[in-house]
Design a protein around this motif. Sequence first.
Motif, PDB file in Angstrom:
ATOM      1  N   SER A 145      -4.415  24.477 -10.842  1.00 31.20           N
ATOM      2  CA  SER A 145      -3.349  23.801 -10.108  1.00 31.20           C
ATOM      3  C   SER A 145      -2.410  24.870  -9.576  1.00 31.20           C
ATOM      4  O   SER A 145      -1.965  25.733 -10.344  1.00 31.20           O
TER       5      SER A 145
ATOM      6  N   LYS B  60      -1.585  21.671  -5.204  1.00 26.66           N
ATOM      7  CA  LYS B  60      -3.011  21.472  -4.989  1.00 26.66           C
ATOM      8  C   LYS B  60      -3.738  21.730  -6.304  1.00 26.66           C
ATOM      9  O   LYS B  60      -3.372  22.626  -7.068  1.00 26.66           O
TER      10      LYS B  60
ATOM     11  N   LEU C   4     -11.291  25.119  -3.349  1.00 26.53           N
ATOM     12  CA  LEU C   4     -10.020  25.353  -2.647  1.00 26.53           C
ATOM     13  C   LEU C   4     -10.186  26.415  -1.570  1.00 26.53           C
ATOM     14  O   LEU C   4      -9.595  26.317  -0.485  1.00 26.53           O
TER      15      LEU C   4
ATOM     16  N   GLU D  44     -11.969  24.898   1.430  1.00 28.15           N
ATOM     17  CA  GLU D  44     -11.063  24.036   2.196  1.00 28.15           C
ATOM     18  C   GLU D  44     -10.180  24.847   3.152  1.00 28.15           C
ATOM     19  O   GLU D  44      -9.782  24.361   4.204  1.00 28.15           O
TER      20      GLU D  44
ATOM     21  N   LEU E 289      -0.223  28.109   0.431  1.00 24.79           N
ATOM     22  CA  LEU E 289       0.494  26.996  -0.167  1.00 24.79           C
ATOM     23  C   LEU E 289       1.924  27.341  -0.546  1.00 24.79           C
ATOM     24  O   LEU E 289       2.843  26.521  -0.414  1.00 24.79           O
TER      25      LEU E 289
END
Length: 305
Positions: free
Chosen positions: A202, A211, A218, A221, A298
Amino acid sequence: MTPAIIADGVRKRYADIQAVDGVSLSVETGEFFGILGPNGAGKTTTLEILEGIREPDEGQIELLGLNPWPRNPKLLPRIGVQFQASAFFERLNTRETIRLFASFYGIGPRRADAMLERVALTEFGSVPAERLSGGQAHRLSIACAIVHQPELLFLDEPTTGLDPQARRNLWDLLRDINSEGTTIVLTTHYLDEAEILCDRVSVMDRGKILKTGAPAALIRELDDKVRVSVESGLVTEERMRELLAAASADVAKVEDDGVSLSVTTELPAPVLSILAEQGALRGLEVRGATLEDVFLQLTGREYRS
């Protein structure tokens, strides 16, 4: 199988700082789970709430099917905790330190001494705990956390400050512990560490989970571009641009910083072909996206002390 950890809408505030802001996550039994985030993201506070050390302001938590707060004595023999900083008892050597922690759980000295071998500290059994090196102290700390064979192990930045060799030795130990069925939850600043060790991670920032997923998923993506680099001076930046244009190669950026010539593209094959034709493959490096790229996308690139 019931998840080892279920957290739903967990919040914790300190004065005007919202340290944890609606964290929800689930950790499966036997999983190696990582919580990543920059300084001040709320990782340690989240871990302490999950461990039952700190009371949440809001939210529900199940730890091995039980509520960890108020401090639940039924959970203590079932979990192990390694804090971000460890302090050992003065005047106790390494063997005595492990035996002391073992005694808290009614475990005899034989199993405690066996733990010395498990964490590769047998030859340091008579060394005062405070004289151990950084890597040795981290292994002792983990030995104290697992001497009672917990079902669930919490690690808060376990390899911070270690040299590369000590980090990798610790990784091997943690993989062994996890392979035996122990669920592990760790926080870390090292993205390569999380990518290598964790089944899922996480990414956390400003108290929120941004996320969650398997590191490889990940990264996929992200769909980021590939960077192809060679030694500077083999072909000029201007000449490389001309060759790429002539080949109708779709590139995002070409740059030469005096050390490397780099081409950023979604399709590296034409770039590699051109470099090969020019005999400019010395120092070749092809780098795709990593978990670090996911993390920076992020959380941003702003430095936080």
